[in-house]
Design an enzyme around this catalytic site. Structure first.
Site, short mmCIF file in Angstrom:
data_model
loop_
_atom_site.label_atom_id
_atom_site.label_comp_id
_atom_site.label_asym_id
_atom_site.label_seq_id
_atom_site.Cartn_x
_atom_site.Cartn_y
_atom_site.Cartn_z
N LEU B 58 0.86 -1.05 -0.01
CA LEU B 58 -0.08 -0.02 0.06
C LEU B 58 0.92 1.08 -0.07
O LEU B 58 1.25 1.89 1.07
CB LEU B 58 -0.87 -0.11 1.22
CG LEU B 58 -2.00 0.74 1.39
CD1 LEU B 58 -3.20 0.31 2.22
CD2 LEU B 58 -1.84 2.28 1.27
N ALA B 59 1.31 1.63 -1.05
CA ALA B 59 2.28 2.78 -1.14
C ALA B 59 2.37 3.35 -2.63
O ALA B 59 3.04 2.81 -3.32
CB ALA B 59 3.48 2.04 -0.80
N GLU B 60 1.71 4.46 -2.86
CA GLU B 60 1.27 4.81 -4.09
C GLU B 60 2.55 5.65 -4.71
O GLU B 60 2.82 5.31 -5.99
CB GLU B 60 0.32 6.10 -4.21
CG GLU B 60 -1.09 5.30 -4.18
CD GLU B 60 -1.48 4.82 -2.77
OE1 GLU B 60 -0.91 5.40 -1.83
OE2 GLU B 60 -2.59 4.32 -2.64
N HIS B 129 -13.25 9.65 -1.79
CA HIS B 129 -13.40 8.76 -2.59
C HIS B 129 -14.17 9.17 -4.00
O HIS B 129 -14.92 8.56 -4.47
CB HIS B 129 -14.02 7.29 -2.09
CG HIS B 129 -13.29 6.58 -0.92
ND1 HIS B 129 -13.28 7.02 0.17
CD2 HIS B 129 -12.76 5.35 -1.10
CE1 HIS B 129 -12.35 6.22 0.89
NE2 HIS B 129 -12.21 5.03 0.05
#
Lengths: 450, 327, 349
Positions: B58-60, B129
């Site tokens: 999880l690491a854009e 979102h």
């Protein structure tokens, strides 16, 4: 009190769910929020909780049955007779599945599906889509529009727009001579174009065009300003006639049986329904059923394609005090003759009272005009752009006709059709007229009104 | 022709391009085993294996940076940012590095990366979102930006994007994923990048739009047709490079322009189009150029009433069309 | 000499319990009264969590992230922070238990999930319980996980600049620990010995991505060594152990520098109401996780120790249900925000 429990719309669901297992049986007590039934959607099994304290009266959807969202699944009853505060909200009306047989082409633009949850706020997806496609209808809530524009009323002495100035320059028009129909009286581009077209004649191409002289209203003439509705109708008519190649066809219909039927049932119908039963509901019924069989008549020209309309929304021409208006009976094919009579009465009444809503006048796929009411026996109607055709019902007259080689007095009514010759040829339009005729001619004492 | 929804069209494009070229691979959060939180990549890991469909941490920022390094080495990565709202950690890699690598190496380095970005609101997504992020990438030289609205367009353009040697930000409006269905032809086809599409021909007013809003514009155009207002609807499809010719031709024909987009109005794509038209179609304008867009409020609030207040919709567009027509 | 004490906490009402004196085996500062209070809180949280899920299935709550399985870690660590009285919290989106037990009423929580006027964290501009609850010393701005860690470090640093001995607790999941900013936050905190506790509620899944695809180690706590401060693995299903570890960490953070606590928990429910975890977890695995349910197991332990009776437990559950029912009704009849307020507070006033 008893109430119906419907399959709720849930974040990840599609249009339907399959009843997995009833966790309660009829007669069992229900506790609010306690799981009541297992429902399977897209390989997720979810437990739908009871919305009330009370009891389960009756199961309406059996285990293994697949039902659309919003469908009734059980009858339940509150314990103390009060309405539970948190009832499952009433679902949107579930659209009927697409007509059986070949689905009409939807085009590469596609359409918006209604009555399903798009995705949940943080995800959600399904594999095979099975829902019935429903063409787009404008039906959202209407909060006031976000106003992004600056002040818009230009006033009578406003600067002419760039387009107007350019055209005036190109055609040597003195703007002082042009009357404006735009907001606040401004000259629109169309005003200028009309002005230029009105003054030009083929022989007069002198070097210096004279500004046109508007004739003054005098003893021989009266100039009536156009109402907005009249202007709209004028523009619509010009557009229809200039864009659609019209062809016309007429056919005679023997409505003797229909006349007899109406005479027979009219009084009782009025007493029971409070509605005067005219010939129109019968005509709409025959029309709607015939359109189902001839989908190219319920269509639109799409430039590089023919757009078939899935729904049958019949517009009825009504002479309202302010002008012609065409309110629409949506899904006319799903109404009985009695239902059509009621819908028709409601729309015409509201049209005359100037109380039609935007929904009432949009979505029409075919138009019917009862020219016979004013005595007409043959008409050459103009199609309601961008539909594929228009039909008129003419006056009913008793005429001497030949039946089985003998003269008989029959009630006869012409029906006249204009059609867009790009979409349909004589064969299709003729077949359609025959279908309407044959339905009308078969109406008689056995025809059910409901 | 088969009728599919947008997410199915995306999946088909990905599968076809991965079959066609072994250098194409997918990476992102939940794209493999789960098939993506919208099921865009469902089944691909079974067909192509986990070396070509990679579940990343999880690491854009590192999703973007690793994709860039792989592209330098000759691969054709398709990194996914799970929601547009999560793209910000990757901004340095995207705007500082990816957009500049070719220019800054005088063309020696190529960057055939397609960043797939589900975006957009109207699904009760709240502030994190729902975001529309396109304007910032639209503004950045060196990136191509695509935002199709139909299954047909999205499949054809995604395939073109994957075959393009420049970096592409590929925006998929999440509300259209299941809500829009349309026909997909059998057989191979692509759609050129940089080509808008006139979805509805008309005479009186031009609407320019893209994404979910396109469909509301089409509904609005139908709604006003009965009032004698004939609307031409231009779907941009590609935001950058912008198809200026189609836009200008349409405005020259109708004389009136309404731009509709969900993104915040100030500095959005619509502002650029308005400036373009004022410059190159000035003599043809018969009314002011107007924009109906998302308001300048953080995109977008969660409560139903606030989200409805925010979102453009068919009725708001109808009102705007009537005002344009009446001018 | 046993004393009687009402175990009332927010919404729980009265359930009289006989309290024994502090018993052996409990960490310093923890009484059996605290245990009963914690159990009461756990039941209230669990009831609320289940209710929100049910409301989502009825279409009334658009989105929820469950904390089921995390309750002992959240409430145990919170209890230590509350007893210390000088702590600030940066939770993450799964910390429903922590945010409730910090002092919100059930109605406030329900307003949050239904997006109603009066919602405490953002007045319903955001997802449930996101924004700030400064009354209870909580900030959680966004869902971009990992971003909170750097904010927490900055907050702690500022406290120290002001000669304030507040300790900041920042919570995150195993997935967020992969974010570059998690690294950056811990790195900075180690260098500057910032008074912050990094609490990872490690449930071994980031949506669907399991721990072995998230990191190349089974031992998340060991990473702290790389940043120059201690890290501990804690049984996150045991409230007392979580309390103890946090209490000691607070002392360490205040006087020596950061601590990493990896609290190992089970995620009993899918990621959110939009997820279907059977796409990537087996039913057997989930059944085994449910066996470790911290709420029921804690109740059983209290009963086994004689601290409460089964009837006490039932009474507390009934009170919790009643409170949640009342909250549901109150929130359902509460109004939605006025649309004209959409424009408010885009900038500070």
């Amino acid at each position: 009190m008893a109430m119906i429990l419907e399959l709720p719309h849930v974040g990840e669901s599609v249009v339907e769910g399959t009843i997995g297992k009833w966790l309660k049986q009829p007669g069992d007590t229900l506790t609010r929020f306690e799981p009541l039934v297992e429902v399977i959607t897209d390989k997720v099994t979810m437990e739908v909780p009871s919305p009330i304290d009370g009891s389960l009266l009756k199961i309406l959807a059996q285990e293994g049955e697949t039902v659309p969202m919003g469908a009734p699944i059980a009858e339940i009853e509150t314990a103390d007779g009060s309405n539970g505060a948190a009832l499952v909200p009433a679902a949107e009306p579930t659209p009927a599945p697409a007509a059986a047989g070949q689905p009409a082409p939807v085009g590469t633009t596609g359409y918006l599906v209604k009555n399903i949850n798009p995705v949940g706020p943080t995800g959600g997806g399904v594999e095979a889509e099975q829902e019935s496609p429903i063409p787009a209808q404008a039906q959202q809530q209407a909060p006031p529009p976000t106003d992004q524009s600056t002040a818009e009323a230009p006033g009578g002495a406003s600067r002419p727009s760039p387009a107007v100035r350019r055209l005036a320059r190109e055609h040597g028009v003195d703007l002082a001579q042009v009357s404006g129909t735009g907001l606040g009286g401004r000259i629109t581009r169309d005003d200028l174009i009309r002005h230029v077209e009105a003054k030009s004649t083929p022989a007069e191409t002198t070097a210096k065009p004279q500004p046109p002289r508007q004739p003054d209203a005098g003893a021989d003439e009266q100039h009536v300003p156009l109402t907005p509705v009249r202007r709209m109708i004028a523009d619509a008519m010009v557009r229809s006639v200039s864009q659609i190649p019209h062809a016309w066809s007429t056919i005679e219909v023997d409505v003797t049986g229909l006349v007899a039927l109406r005479t027979q049932v009219r009084t009782a119908f009025e007493q029971r329904e409070g509605v005067d039963l005219t010939y129109m509901p019968f005509a709409i019924k025959a029309l709607a059923e015939s359109l189902k069989e001839h989908p190219t008549v319920n269509a639109s020209w799409g430039g590089d394609k023919i757009i078939l309309k899935r729904r049958i929304n019949v517009g009825i021409a009504v002479a309202a005090p302010y002008g012609l208006v065409v309110p629409v009976i949506h899904d006319a094919d799903r109404l009985s003759i009695a239902g059509l009579a009621t819908a028709l009465r409601d729309l015409t009444q509201r049209a005359r009272q100037n109380k039609l809503t935007i929904e009432d006048v949009q979505g029409g796929t075919f138009t019917l005009n009862n020219t016979g009411a004013l005595g007409s026996t043959i008409s050459y109607p103009i199609i309601n752009h961008p539909q594929a055709a228009i039909l008129t019902t003419e006056a009913i007259q008793k005429r001497a006709m030949v039946r089985d080689d003998a003269i008989a007095i029959r009630s006869m009514m012409n029906i006249c059709m204009a059609f867009d010759h790009r979409i349909n040829d004589g064969a299709e339009s003729g077949a359609f007229l025959q279908a309407v005729k044959s339905r009308l001619e078969s109406m008689g004492p056995d025809t059910p009104l409901y | 022709m088969a009728v599919k929804n947008v997410i199915e069209a995306v999946r088909e494009a990905l599968r076809e391009e991965m079959q066609r070229d072994p250098k194409v691979f997918i990476m992102g959060e939940d794209v493999g085993q789960r098939g993506g939180v919208f099921l865009a990549t469902q089944g691909l890991i079974d067909e192509f294996g986990e070396s070509r469909v990679i579940d990343t941490p999880l690491a854009e920022a590192s999703i973007m940076g690793i994709a860039l390094g792989a592209a330098f080495r000759g691969m054709r990565p398709i990194p996914e940012v799970q929601f547009s709202d999560f793209i910000w950690p990757a901004m340095n890699q995207l705007i500082g590095e990816t957009a500049r690598a070719c220019y800054g190496s005088n063309g020696v380095l190529q960057v055939p990366v397609v960043i797939r970005v589900p975006y957009g609101g109207g699904i009760r997504g709240g502030l994190f979102h729902s975001q529309n992020v396109e304007s910032i990438f639209f503004h950045t030289p060196g990136l191509k930006v695509i935002a199709p609205a139909t299954p047909y367009d999205i499949k054809g353009l995604l395939k073109s994007a994957i075959r393009d040697n420049s970096p592409v930000v590929f925006l998929e409006h999440k509300k259209t994923y299941r809500l829009v269905r349309g026909e997909l032809p059998e057989g191979e086809y692509t759609i050129p990048i940089g080509q808008a599409d006139v979805k509805r021909a008309g005479e009186h007013i031009t609407i320019v739009s893209y994404g979910l809003m396109l469909h509301y514009c089409l509904e609005a155009a139908e709604a006003v047709a009965g009032e004698g207002i004939d609307v031409e609807v231009v779907d941009l499809r590609t935001l950058k490079p912008l198809d200026t010719e189609t836009v200008l031709n349409s405005v020259k024909k109708t004389g009136k322009l309404l731009i509709v987009h969900e993104d915040n109005v100030t500095g959005g794509v619509g502002a650029e189009i308005a400036a373009l038209v004022a410059d190159e179609a000035f003599e043809y304008l018969d009314g002011p150029v107007r924009r109906l867009c998302g308001p300048d409020v953080p995109t977008m609030p969660f409560a139903q009433t606030l989200e409805d207040e925010y979102m453009p919709n068919t009725d708001k567009i109808v009102e705007a069309l009537r005002r344009q027509a009446a001018y | 000499m046993p004393r009687k004490k009402s175990t009332g906490s927010k919404g729980s009402g009265d359930a009289e319990v006989a309290i024994a004196e502090p018993i052996e085996g409990l960490p310093e500062g923890l009484t059996t009264g605290d245990l009963v209070e914690s159990y009461t809180q756990m039941l209230l949280v669990r009831t609320m969590d289940e209710r929100i899920w049910a409301l989502n299935r009825q279409g009334k709550v658009p989105i929820a992230a469950s904390c089921q399985g995390h309750e002992a870690a959240q409430l145990g660590s919170l209890l230590a922070a509350q007893k210390d009285g000088r702590c600030f919290l940066f939770p993450y989106y799964r910390d429903l238990g922590l945010k409730m037990a910090a002092g919100l009423t059930p109605t406030q929580v329900m307003l949050s999930f239904m997006g109603k006027e009066g919602e405490p964290y953002s007045n319903a501009r955001q997802f449930p319980m996101q924004g700030a609850d400064l009354d209870h010393n909580i900030i959680q701005i966004s869902n971009v996980v990992g971003a909170g860690l750097t904010q927490a470090v900055g907050y702690a640093l500022a406290c120290r600049m002001q000669d304030d001995d507040t300790v900041v607790l920042t919570y995150f999941g195993d997935g967020a620990s992969s974010q570059g900013e998690a690294h950056e936050a811990m790195n900075f905190a180690g260098v500057h010995r910032v008074p912050v506790i990094f609490i990872c509620e490690n449930n071994h899944y980031a949506i669907s991505v399991p721990q072995h695809r998230q990191m190349a180690t089974d031992d998340l706590a060991s990473r702290a060594q790389g940043y120059g401060f201690p890290g501990f693995t804690v049984d996150g299903m045991d409230l007392i152990r979580c309390y103890e570890a946090t209490r000691e960490a607070i002392t360490h953070a205040r006087t020596q520098g950061p601590v990493l606590l990896e609290m190992q928990v089970e995620r009993l429910m899918p990621h959110t109401t939009d997820d279907d975890h059977l796409r990537y977890r087996t039913q057997e695995e989930l059944d085994a996780a449910h066996q470790r349910d911290p709420v029921s197991n804690f109740g059983a332990e209290l009963i086994a120790r004689g601290i409460i009776t089964p009837e006490n437990s039932d009474a507390i559950k009934a009170e919790a249900l009643k409170a949640v029912n009342e909250a549901t009704d109150a929130a359902e009849s509460a109004p939605l925000p006025d649309p004209s307020t959409m424009w408010d507070r885009v900038y500070s006033e």
